[in-house]
Scaffold this active site. Structure first.
Site, PDB file in Angstrom:
ATOM      1  N   ASN A   8       0.979  -4.398  46.440  1.00 19.38           N
ATOM      2  CA  ASN A   8       1.901  -5.333  45.785  1.00 19.38           C
ATOM      3  C   ASN A   8       2.857  -4.472  44.943  1.00 19.38           C
ATOM      4  OD1 ASN A   8       3.188  -7.289  44.306  1.00 19.38           O
ATOM      5  ND2 ASN A   8       1.343  -8.146  43.386  1.00 19.38           N
ATOM      6  N   HIS A 180       5.228 -18.097  44.610  1.00 20.35           N
ATOM      7  CA  HIS A 180       3.790 -18.087  44.272  1.00 20.35           C
ATOM      8  C   HIS A 180       2.956 -18.711  45.402  1.00 20.35           C
ATOM      9  CE1 HIS A 180       5.076 -17.938  39.801  1.00 20.35           C
ATOM     10  NE2 HIS A 180       4.648 -16.748  40.166  1.00 20.35           N
ATOM     11  N   GLY A 209       1.424 -17.761  34.686  1.00 20.95           N
ATOM     12  CA  GLY A 209       1.236 -16.344  34.368  1.00 20.95           C
ATOM     13  C   GLY A 209       2.513 -15.841  33.735  1.00 20.95           C
ATOM     14  N   GLY A 211       5.052 -14.918  35.454  1.00 22.94           N
ATOM     15  CA  GLY A 211       5.862 -15.860  36.224  1.00 22.94           C
ATOM     16  C   GLY A 211       5.098 -17.179  36.218  1.00 22.94           C
ATOM     17  N   MET A 283       1.854 -14.428  26.135  1.00 27.16           N
ATOM     18  CA  MET A 283       1.288 -15.631  25.514  1.00 27.16           C
ATOM     19  C   MET A 283       0.271 -15.296  24.439  1.00 27.16           C
ATOM     20  SD  MET A 283       1.331 -18.831  25.209  1.00 27.16           S
ATOM     21  CE  MET A 283       2.362 -19.471  26.511  1.00 27.16           C
ATOM     22  N   ARG A 284      -0.514 -14.226  24.634  1.00 20.43           N
ATOM     23  CA  ARG A 284      -1.518 -13.869  23.611  1.00 20.43           C
ATOM     24  C   ARG A 284      -0.834 -13.551  22.290  1.00 20.43           C
ATOM     25  NH1 ARG A 284      -4.406 -10.061  27.864  1.00 20.43           N
ATOM     26  NH2 ARG A 284      -2.198  -9.869  28.268  1.00 20.43           N
ATOM     27  N   ILE A 328      -2.377 -17.237  32.098  1.00 26.57           N
ATOM     28  CA  ILE A 328      -2.419 -18.193  30.985  1.00 26.57           C
ATOM     29  C   ILE A 328      -3.313 -19.376  31.354  1.00 26.57           C
ATOM     30  CG2 ILE A 328      -1.034 -19.724  29.521  1.00 26.57           C
ATOM     31  CD1 ILE A 328       1.384 -17.828  30.100  1.00 26.57           C
ATOM     32  N   GLY A 329      -3.135 -19.894  32.553  1.00 23.02           N
ATOM     33  CA  GLY A 329      -3.903 -21.065  32.989  1.00 23.02           C
ATOM     34  C   GLY A 329      -5.401 -20.820  33.036  1.00 23.02           C
ATOM     35  N   GLU A 330      -5.793 -19.572  33.357  1.00 19.05           N
ATOM     36  CA  GLU A 330      -7.224 -19.276  33.462  1.00 19.05           C
ATOM     37  C   GLU A 330      -7.839 -18.910  32.118  1.00 19.05           C
ATOM     38  OE1 GLU A 330      -7.639 -16.153  36.421  1.00 19.05           O
ATOM     39  OE2 GLU A 330      -6.286 -17.257  37.749  1.00 19.05           O
TER      40      GLU A 330
HETATM   41  P1  ADP Z   1       1.461 -11.802  36.381  1.00 16.68           P
HETATM   42  O1  ADP Z   1       0.409 -11.619  37.443  1.00 16.68           O
HETATM   43  O2  ADP Z   1       2.559 -12.759  36.736  1.00 16.68           O
HETATM   44  O3  ADP Z   1       1.934 -10.541  35.738  1.00 16.68           O
HETATM   45  P2  ADP Z   1      -0.708 -12.968  34.886  1.00 16.68           P
HETATM   46  O4  ADP Z   1      -1.164 -14.038  35.807  1.00 16.68           O
HETATM   47  O5  ADP Z   1      -1.546 -11.751  34.735  1.00 16.68           O
HETATM   48  O6  ADP Z   1       0.789 -12.570  35.170  1.00 16.68           O
HETATM   49  O7  ADP Z   1      -0.512 -13.655  33.441  1.00 16.68           O
HETATM   50  C1  ADP Z   1      -0.016 -12.931  32.372  1.00 16.68           C
HETATM   51  C2  ADP Z   1       0.060 -13.884  31.186  1.00 16.68           C
HETATM   52  O8  ADP Z   1      -1.268 -14.376  30.900  1.00 16.68           O
HETATM   53  C3  ADP Z   1       0.558 -13.236  29.897  1.00 16.68           C
HETATM   54  O9  ADP Z   1       1.464 -14.100  29.238  1.00 16.68           O
HETATM   55  C4  ADP Z   1      -0.704 -13.103  29.075  1.00 16.68           C
HETATM   56  O10 ADP Z   1      -0.445 -13.174  27.701  1.00 16.68           O
HETATM   57  C5  ADP Z   1      -1.470 -14.339  29.506  1.00 16.68           C
HETATM   58  N1  ADP Z   1      -2.876 -14.234  29.160  1.00 16.68           N
HETATM   59  C6  ADP Z   1      -3.822 -13.416  29.678  1.00 16.68           C
HETATM   60  N2  ADP Z   1      -4.998 -13.585  29.018  1.00 16.68           N
HETATM   61  C7  ADP Z   1      -4.786 -14.528  28.059  1.00 16.68           C
HETATM   62  C8  ADP Z   1      -5.595 -15.143  27.047  1.00 16.68           C
HETATM   63  N3  ADP Z   1      -6.868 -14.808  26.896  1.00 16.68           N
HETATM   64  N4  ADP Z   1      -5.017 -16.063  26.248  1.00 16.68           N
HETATM   65  C9  ADP Z   1      -3.717 -16.401  26.389  1.00 16.68           C
HETATM   66  N5  ADP Z   1      -2.911 -15.861  27.329  1.00 16.68           N
HETATM   67  C10 ADP Z   1      -3.428 -14.942  28.148  1.00 16.68           C
END
Ligand code: ADP
Length: 404
Positions: A8, A180, A209, A211, A283-284, A328-330
């Site tokens: 990727n 996605h 996420g 995105g 988001m964190r 974020i969703g997970e």
């Molecule tokens: P991508 O694959 O598009 O780079 P991800 O699916 O890994 O993105 O998501 C990244 C996002 O998830 C970031 O905004 C990150 O802050 C958020 N994230 C990851 N873990 C947590 C958590 N424990 N609480 C809140 N947000 C989280």
């Protein structure tokens, strides 16, 4: 051990995973790695199946100036140090254009055709294609499979696929593709095991996420997406604004004197949660911040998810379940709780305890709409597609030419 390499590649990183092929065509993840900081501070990091560190090393900037160089270093590391000798490589390719509704085995002709879609995804497509070309040149007999983010959405109806602009643009590819798709396809394939009752029904999946987008699934097929021609549309994201009145773009050009490439950089890198909060795209960090602008950015994100859920429920003519996935969703129970509150009018009621422990089913027993958290796995989807195409292609001889 027969293995499949999944690649990727983005503008500044190449992520890769290695899956072993077990009995009856099942796949097991063995290695997860990435080279990031390409052209700035290159670093290879990788871990094994149980998260055990396998590599963490920095490279001089000149050694990893671009994606092909990073692919070369990752390939050498896998071959020479880990004796990984994949029988095929699966690639994430953001754009399959109007014609590809599934993955394809790649040859020079296919790469040339995919090149035509660079103008549809200028920030992603060239980087996705670069490692394919590198491997085609170095290992022409090694089967490669391109898996598209757009393919899963090719089931959309014509009314959903069009913009209200003159038809000639549709003909030349200006369509509402949706993205996605590998994530949504994985969720659609997983739902029958997670929730057999609703898998055949009307489901909104929120891939939240860096995105972010949402997809309306009817009977496991995508009928609508919040994303359109590019991955800029729909929900606000880490650094992208999501839905934006095109008049704002005209304003940037006519009043601010911005060039096309300035506008492109602005929309892909400076907007979204980062632009609105002025604090972070992460988001964190926003959740931890005391800054009122961080709160506004999260409020806006939640609000737009709610609005878009209403739109997708209208496309589905009802709703049977809601699914959260991606970073974020997970992982963010508080964001999920905020979104669920926003969806209360649809009949969503969360179970706070189940939500806090990130359970699979996080809604209350009496919730009219069940709400699930389903971790996505786009890489596994790519590996599965690659294996399937490999099995279907009797002419390809994976043993003829391996990476080593
Ligand atoms: P991508 O694959 O598009 O780079 P991800 O699916 O890994 O993105 O998501 C990244 C996002 O998830 C970031 O905004 C990150 O802050 C958020 N994230 C990851 N873990 C947590 C958590 N424990 N609480 C809140 N947000 C989280």
């Amino acid at each position: 051990m027969d293995t499949i390499l999944v690649v990727n590649a983005g503008s500044s990183s190449v992520k890769f995973q290695v899956f072993s092929i077990e009995g009856e065509g099942s796949l097991r993840r063995q290695i997860k790695g990435q080279i990031d900081g390409i052209g700035s501070r290159p670093r290879l990091r990788a871990s094994g199946a149980s998260g055990d560190p396998l590599a963490d090393r920095a490279y001089p900037i000149e050694a990893v100036a671009d994606v092909p160089a990073a692919m070369g270093i990752a390939g050498e590391w896998l071959r020479n140090e880990l004796r990984i000798d994949p029988i095929a490589v699966g690639h994430r390719v953001v754009h399959g254009g109007p014609d590809h509704d599934g993955p394809v085995l790649v040859d020079h002709g296919v790469v040339a055709r995919l090149e035509r879609f660079v103008s549809l995804a200028p920030l992603h497509q060239p980087h996705n294609l670069a490692p394919i070309r590198t491997i085609l040149a170095g290992f022409p007999g090694l089967p490669q499979v391109a898996c598209f983010d757009t393919a899963f959405h090719r089931t959309h109806s014509a009314v959903a696929d069009h913009y209200a602009i003159p038809h000639q643009f549709y003909a030349e590819g200006v369509r509402r593709y949706g993205f996605h798709g590998l994530s949504y396809e994985y969720i659609a394939k997983t739902l029958p095991q997670v929730a057999p009752d609703i898998a055949k029904g009307r489901v909104i999946v929120a891939h939240l996420g860096s995105g972010a987008s949402m997809c309306a699934l009817k009977g496991g097929r995508s009928i609508e997406s919040t994303m359109g021609f590019t991955a800029l549309d729909g929900l606000p994201m880490g650094t992208r604004p999501g839905q934006l009145d095109p008049g704002v773009v005209l304003y940037l050009i006519s009043e601010k004197g911005m060039s096309a490439s300035n506008v492109q950089n602005f929309l892909y890198r400076d907007c979204g949660l980062k632009g609105l909060s002025g604090v972070s795209n992460d988001m964190r960090e926003l959740e931890a911040s005391e800054d009122p602008r961080a709160k506004l950015a999260i409020d806006h994100f939640v609000y737009r998810i709610g609005l878009n859920a209403g739109m997708l429920a209208a496309a589905l003519q009802g709703l049977d379940a809601f699914v959260f996935t991606a970073g974020i969703g997970e992982n963010s129970a508080s964001l999920r709780a905020r979104v669920a509150e926003q969806l209360g009018w649809l009949g969503v009621a969360l179970d706070p305890a189940e939500n806090s422990r990130h359970a699979r089913l996080i809604s209350r027993a009496g919730s009219r709409i069940p709400v699930y958290v389903v971790p996505t796995d786009e890489e596994l989807m790519i590996a599965q597609h690659t294996l399937t195409l490999l099995m279907k292609a009797p002419s390809s001889n994976p043993r003829q030419e391996r990476v080593s």
